[in-house]
Design a protein around this motif. Structure first.
Motif, PDB file in Angstrom:
ATOM      1  N   LEU A  48       0.841  -1.195   0.000  1.00 56.61           N
ATOM      2  CA  LEU A  48       0.000   0.000   0.000  1.00 56.61           C
ATOM      3  C   LEU A  48       0.880   1.250   0.000  1.00 56.61           C
ATOM      4  CD1 LEU A  48      -2.761   1.511   0.316  1.00 56.61           C
ATOM      5  CD2 LEU A  48      -2.331   1.423   2.769  1.00 56.61           C
ATOM      6  N   ARG A  49       1.559   1.491   1.117  1.00 58.39           N
ATOM      7  CA  ARG A  49       2.396   2.674   1.256  1.00 58.39           C
ATOM      8  C   ARG A  49       3.493   2.738   0.198  1.00 58.39           C
ATOM      9  NH1 ARG A  49       0.098   2.507   6.021  1.00 58.39           N
ATOM     10  NH2 ARG A  49       0.244   0.287   5.680  1.00 58.39           N
ATOM     11  N   MET A  52       2.003   3.354  -3.365  1.00 52.72           N
ATOM     12  CA  MET A  52       1.477   4.696  -3.599  1.00 52.72           C
ATOM     13  C   MET A  52       2.579   5.749  -3.507  1.00 52.72           C
ATOM     14  SD  MET A  52      -2.320   4.618  -1.815  1.00 52.72           S
ATOM     15  CE  MET A  52      -3.069   5.850  -2.906  1.00 52.72           C
ATOM     16  N   SER A  53       3.456   5.617  -2.524  1.00 53.88           N
ATOM     17  CA  SER A  53       4.479   6.665  -2.346  1.00 53.88           C
ATOM     18  C   SER A  53       5.502   6.632  -3.478  1.00 53.88           C
ATOM     19  CB  SER A  53       5.162   6.530  -0.980  1.00 53.88           C
ATOM     20  OG  SER A  53       5.857   5.305  -0.870  1.00 53.88           O
ATOM     21  N   LEU A 270       4.239   1.042   9.882  1.00 53.51           N
ATOM     22  CA  LEU A 270       2.868   0.759   9.448  1.00 53.51           C
ATOM     23  C   LEU A 270       2.865  -0.328   8.357  1.00 53.51           C
ATOM     24  CD1 LEU A 270       1.261   4.330   9.288  1.00 53.51           C
ATOM     25  CD2 LEU A 270       1.477   2.808  11.273  1.00 53.51           C
ATOM     26  N   PRO A 271       1.820  -1.143   8.216  1.00 52.22           N
ATOM     27  CA  PRO A 271       0.626  -1.124   9.052  1.00 52.22           C
ATOM     28  C   PRO A 271       0.916  -1.619  10.455  1.00 52.22           C
ATOM     29  CG  PRO A 271       0.586  -3.059   7.640  1.00 52.22           C
ATOM     30  CD  PRO A 271       1.777  -2.230   7.223  1.00 52.22           C
ATOM     31  N   VAL A 272       0.149  -1.116  11.427  1.00 49.84           N
ATOM     32  CA  VAL A 272       0.387  -1.495  12.823  1.00 49.84           C
ATOM     33  C   VAL A 272      -0.893  -2.067  13.431  1.00 49.84           C
ATOM     34  CG1 VAL A 272      -0.140   0.814  13.758  1.00 49.84           C
ATOM     35  CG2 VAL A 272       1.362  -0.742  15.023  1.00 49.84           C
ATOM     36  N   LEU A 283      -0.918   5.637  19.929  1.00 48.06           N
ATOM     37  CA  LEU A 283      -1.157   6.038  18.535  1.00 48.06           C
ATOM     38  C   LEU A 283      -2.019   7.295  18.446  1.00 48.06           C
ATOM     39  CD1 LEU A 283      -1.630   2.596  16.803  1.00 48.06           C
ATOM     40  CD2 LEU A 283       0.034   4.339  16.147  1.00 48.06           C
ATOM     41  N   ASN A 284      -2.922   7.460  19.381  1.00 49.05           N
ATOM     42  CA  ASN A 284      -3.806   8.623  19.348  1.00 49.05           C
ATOM     43  C   ASN A 284      -3.174   9.864  19.987  1.00 49.05           C
ATOM     44  OD1 ASN A 284      -5.593   6.832  18.223  1.00 49.05           O
ATOM     45  ND2 ASN A 284      -6.847   6.583  20.067  1.00 49.05           N
ATOM     46  N   ILE A 291       2.241   9.004  11.124  1.00 49.03           N
ATOM     47  CA  ILE A 291       1.640   9.534   9.885  1.00 49.03           C
ATOM     48  C   ILE A 291       2.665  10.381   9.137  1.00 49.03           C
ATOM     49  CG2 ILE A 291      -0.293  10.865   8.928  1.00 49.03           C
ATOM     50  CD1 ILE A 291      -1.081   8.180  10.351  1.00 49.03           C
ATOM     51  N   GLU A 292       3.395  11.192   9.861  1.00 49.61           N
ATOM     52  CA  GLU A 292       4.454  11.997   9.243  1.00 49.61           C
ATOM     53  C   GLU A 292       5.535  11.091   8.647  1.00 49.61           C
ATOM     54  OE1 GLU A 292       3.144  12.420  12.203  1.00 49.61           O
ATOM     55  OE2 GLU A 292       2.617  14.533  12.507  1.00 49.61           O
ATOM     56  N   ALA A 294       5.097   8.053   7.502  1.00 49.51           N
ATOM     57  CA  ALA A 294       4.562   7.476   6.253  1.00 49.51           C
ATOM     58  C   ALA A 294       4.603   8.509   5.128  1.00 49.51           C
ATOM     59  CB  ALA A 294       3.141   6.965   6.462  1.00 49.51           C
ATOM     60  N   ASN A 295       4.336   9.756   5.464  1.00 47.78           N
ATOM     61  CA  ASN A 295       4.431  10.830   4.465  1.00 47.78           C
ATOM     62  C   ASN A 295       5.846  10.880   3.879  1.00 47.78           C
ATOM     63  OD1 ASN A 295       4.194  13.123   2.928  1.00 47.78           O
ATOM     64  ND2 ASN A 295       3.885  14.539   4.634  1.00 47.78           N
ATOM     65  N   ARG A 297       7.774   8.635   3.198  1.00 53.26           N
ATOM     66  CA  ARG A 297       8.051   7.591   2.200  1.00 53.26           C
ATOM     67  C   ARG A 297       8.096   8.192   0.792  1.00 53.26           C
ATOM     68  NH1 ARG A 297       7.175   2.356   3.157  1.00 53.26           N
ATOM     69  NH2 ARG A 297       8.244   2.263   1.164  1.00 53.26           N
TER      70      ARG A 297
ATOM     71  N   MET B  68      -5.913   1.446  -6.635  1.00 54.31           N
ATOM     72  CA  MET B  68      -5.612   0.352  -5.714  1.00 54.31           C
ATOM     73  C   MET B  68      -6.826  -0.560  -5.622  1.00 54.31           C
ATOM     74  SD  MET B  68      -2.525   0.788  -4.177  1.00 54.31           S
ATOM     75  CE  MET B  68      -2.722  -0.234  -2.709  1.00 54.31           C
ATOM     76  N   GLU B  91      -4.665  -3.412   9.560  1.00 52.38           N
ATOM     77  CA  GLU B  91      -4.463  -1.964   9.664  1.00 52.38           C
ATOM     78  C   GLU B  91      -5.765  -1.288  10.023  1.00 52.38           C
ATOM     79  OE1 GLU B  91      -2.414   0.007   6.374  1.00 52.38           O
ATOM     80  OE2 GLU B  91      -1.991   1.597   7.804  1.00 52.38           O
ATOM     81  N   GLN B 102      -2.006  11.599   2.429  1.00 58.06           N
ATOM     82  CA  GLN B 102      -0.746  12.305   2.175  1.00 58.06           C
ATOM     83  C   GLN B 102      -0.183  12.007   0.785  1.00 58.06           C
ATOM     84  OE1 GLN B 102       1.329  12.779   6.350  1.00 58.06           O
ATOM     85  NE2 GLN B 102       0.980  10.635   5.859  1.00 58.06           N
ATOM     86  N   TYR B 103      -0.699  10.961   0.141  1.00 56.51           N
ATOM     87  CA  TYR B 103      -0.193  10.587  -1.188  1.00 56.51           C
ATOM     88  C   TYR B 103      -1.093  11.103  -2.307  1.00 56.51           C
ATOM     89  CZ  TYR B 103       2.392   7.147   1.654  1.00 56.51           C
ATOM     90  OH  TYR B 103       3.176   6.540   2.597  1.00 56.51           O
TER      91      TYR B 103
END
Lengths: 312, 312, 312
Positions: A48-49, A52-53, A270-272, A283-284, A291-292, A294-295, A297, B68, B91, B102-103
């Motif tokens: 996924l990540r 897409m990245s 991630l995924p976690v 996480l919260n 998230i940053e 993953a960005n 990537r 996807m 996930e 972000q993507y």
């Protein structure tokens, strides 16, 4: 850069981190570089990540993208020399890599380990064979033992969030219901030895990663002791390296909690799995920077592709 | 427009219909709007028309597209809060939606209902969770209970073919061998209440759609009576809403024929099962406007994306 | 060119070969032709070379590409007229082809034969139905009985490597563990009758291809005799045409070796099973031109798309 199989292909780690941060600010500033250039993204495993990245990074650079899902069932590739190919495999890597090299300017590849045949996984047969027979640069989008694009994104994230010159970074093992590869912790451990951090690893006894990778990184079996005064805590499950691919520990006490985390930033590729690897609470919280991470990537992939395009 | 989850997100229905018709005449007139913008098309279910028309619409606007296929088997997403994720899901939607945001600049999503858990389907968990946790606009490419892009294409088609100011439009149930969702008839019924038409619904007793959607639309169980003097007949199967997801009727007398159709135009969202839902004779006649209707899927998607791009 | 269903659609074979060679030198010289044009690549079967080379060709011409994998399980298409569609098929080709034609400017299609129903395969139902009901040009990316894009790439390769005006070309059958279609040898045999070569076919007795295709091409059952003084040897397995789709011979003596090859160039469409169809020694030698041949798939597709775009 002529290829990106592993972190050793980066000529200067600090330069590439600051280049990635620049690209993040001006994503389209090198759009001309990829004009009329094509990247082939080949996936032997789902993604996924990474998918897409990397696609985003290539498009930011003006490249065309071609994506192939090379599920082993659909397209059996032969990697051995001299085989009489009268069984499951339909094409030899010699032809496949040479042919694909004619349709694309860069080959990016994802191929997970077997987690059953340690020797073969350590040899990195798939990505090394592509590199051997391809006539264009090969980029590692996670191989049997390494995930250098992830590690580069991790380093960029630490650079962005660090508050002191030499932060303390802890890689902390976590439980997981499935047997996972070593690629992410391996590349993270290698990267931490390349940048200016105070790095320790904590995991249950017997869960040592490949010592050729961790080298003289301190390993502390007591998680609390390891986490003391940490600035960044990278939590990740991996299966046993010694009892290769086995799940030897499922102890939920290794799950990361806000209490254990202290004031550190929480990182994960991630995924976690929530409330297995790490609590919801972590996480919260604002201490989580996943998230940053993953960005980053995108910028990690983009800086690598940019350096390769400049050398085509 | 800031999102497109359902028809309520359209600020002015007549304006958007005429905008769609303008785009159809000049498909590339807003090509600059999508420059260096990316749409992520996420499919939890297979798709032909929706996928091709939305991709085409995005490309007409100059956008990059990333597709996807998120088959549930491959990528188990968790939607519940507080779950201990030690089973099938890998996930949580919190991470997934935030990361994908972000993507891409717009997330478009297709996720069918279970047709077994009525309450969950009515809650629209998947698309609402994406909207909640995404930081970019979300577009509905058919959700558990709504298919607003289809309904917008339907309204454009009626606008193009109507011969009088207030045509009579009939939604007529048809038999089908499989249990189908309510998304298409729901959104069509909502749309018909938004434009100037005389709208009635006909179906076997017990096949009532959600009354919160049909509201005070006349329901006539006698198909012949309902079809009288119709200008447009929209034929569609759906499974029972009362006996949720069940097939309670397979009566072939509900199949649309040329005789029943009279002088009306025939509409259907496609794919359509010939000689089950409607006779060959109808589909092969000049009264069928299903191909034009499918064409309008492009302009319906394009006008929605255009309005969202203008508000990014 | 208005379509490309088979080699008969090429107006002048020598012109198209030289056009392909020109495109190879200047891949982006007609980039303007495909601006705001879209090709839909529809795959009923998996594909590596055809998919990548055709996508590349389209992108070189500036086209947008949309790829659909129409696995029979996912999307059952009905090709018969008058069927009551209450079983496995969900959409009739009449609607499917007409609808897709509105989203794309060219439809390219891959659909293999059943190898069980000879009559149906010979009728080329899938591609002919698309052509019948599509309103845009259709391109054959390998159908039940023909693979004209491959044959065109083969002709380009011979033109590039030939050392004499009228080289001797041999199509030599080879063993294979699976039953393979006739599309590649059929189209190669047709192409060899269109260009200036001395063409013979060799295979075990009983393995005759469709005589309506081979026509008066000499068939020599003695492989050694057939290969004598060959300039190009095209090796390929196919299943029996007479005992339709059966494997009647597995004799390893038909495998191509360096000794048999003599001074000839070795050709194969790939993928190729090493040491079953041909020895490692041949493929690793400088006499093998299979990689160059696969490269020419791009220029073969590009020249066809260019000619179609010029006639849109």
């Amino acid at each position: 850069m002529k290829q990106f199989l592993d972190l050793e292909d980066i000529p200067n780690i600090n330069t590439i981190i600051s280049d990635a941060i620049s690209l993040k600010k001006e994503p389209f500033s090198f759009e001309y570089l990829g004009k009329n250039k094509t990247i082939g993204l080949l996936f032997f495993n789902s993604s996924l990540r990474t998918r897409m990245s990397t696609q985003k990074a290539a498009q930011n650079l003006g490249m065309n993208t071609m994506i192939m899902n090379l599920n082993a069932d659909v397209w059996g590739l032969e990697f051995e020399d001299g085989t009489v190919m009268n069984a499951g495999t339909a094409e030899h890597i010699k032809e496949a890599a040479a042919v694909i090299s004619q349709y694309v300017d860069i080959i990016a590849l994802r191929a997970f380990p077997s987690l059953t045949d340690k020797e073969k996984d350590l040899e990195e047969t798939v990505i090394k064979s592509f590199q051997k027979y391809a006539s264009v640069p090969v980029v590692n989008m996670e191989s049997a033992t390494a995930h250098p694009l992830q590690a580069l994104a991790d380093a960029v994230t630490i650079a962005e969030f660090q508050q002191k010159k030499k932060p303390k970074v802890v890689l902390s093992w976590a439980p997981h219901p499935r047997a996972l590869p070593h690629a992410v912790p391996n590349s993270f451990a290698k990267m931490m030895q390349l940048i200016e951090v105070d790095f320790v690893i904590t995991h249950p006894e017997g869960y040592e990663l490949n010592p050729e990778i961790t080298k003289n990184t301190p390993i502390i079996y007591n998680q609390d002791e390891a986490l003391k005064d940490a600035d960044f805590v990278y939590v990740k499950n991996w299966s046993s390296f010694k009892n290769y691919g086995q799940i030897d520990c499922t102890d939920q006490n290794w799950m990361m909690t806000l209490e254990k985390l202290g004031n550190a930033k929480f990182m994960h590729c991630l995924p976690v799995r929530r409330n297995v690897v790490v609590t919801d609470e972590v996480l919260n919280s604002s201490q989580s920077i996943v998230i940053e991470q993953a960005n980053n990537r995108t910028w990690s992939a983009q800086v690598v592709l940019k350096h390769i395009l400049e050398n085509l």
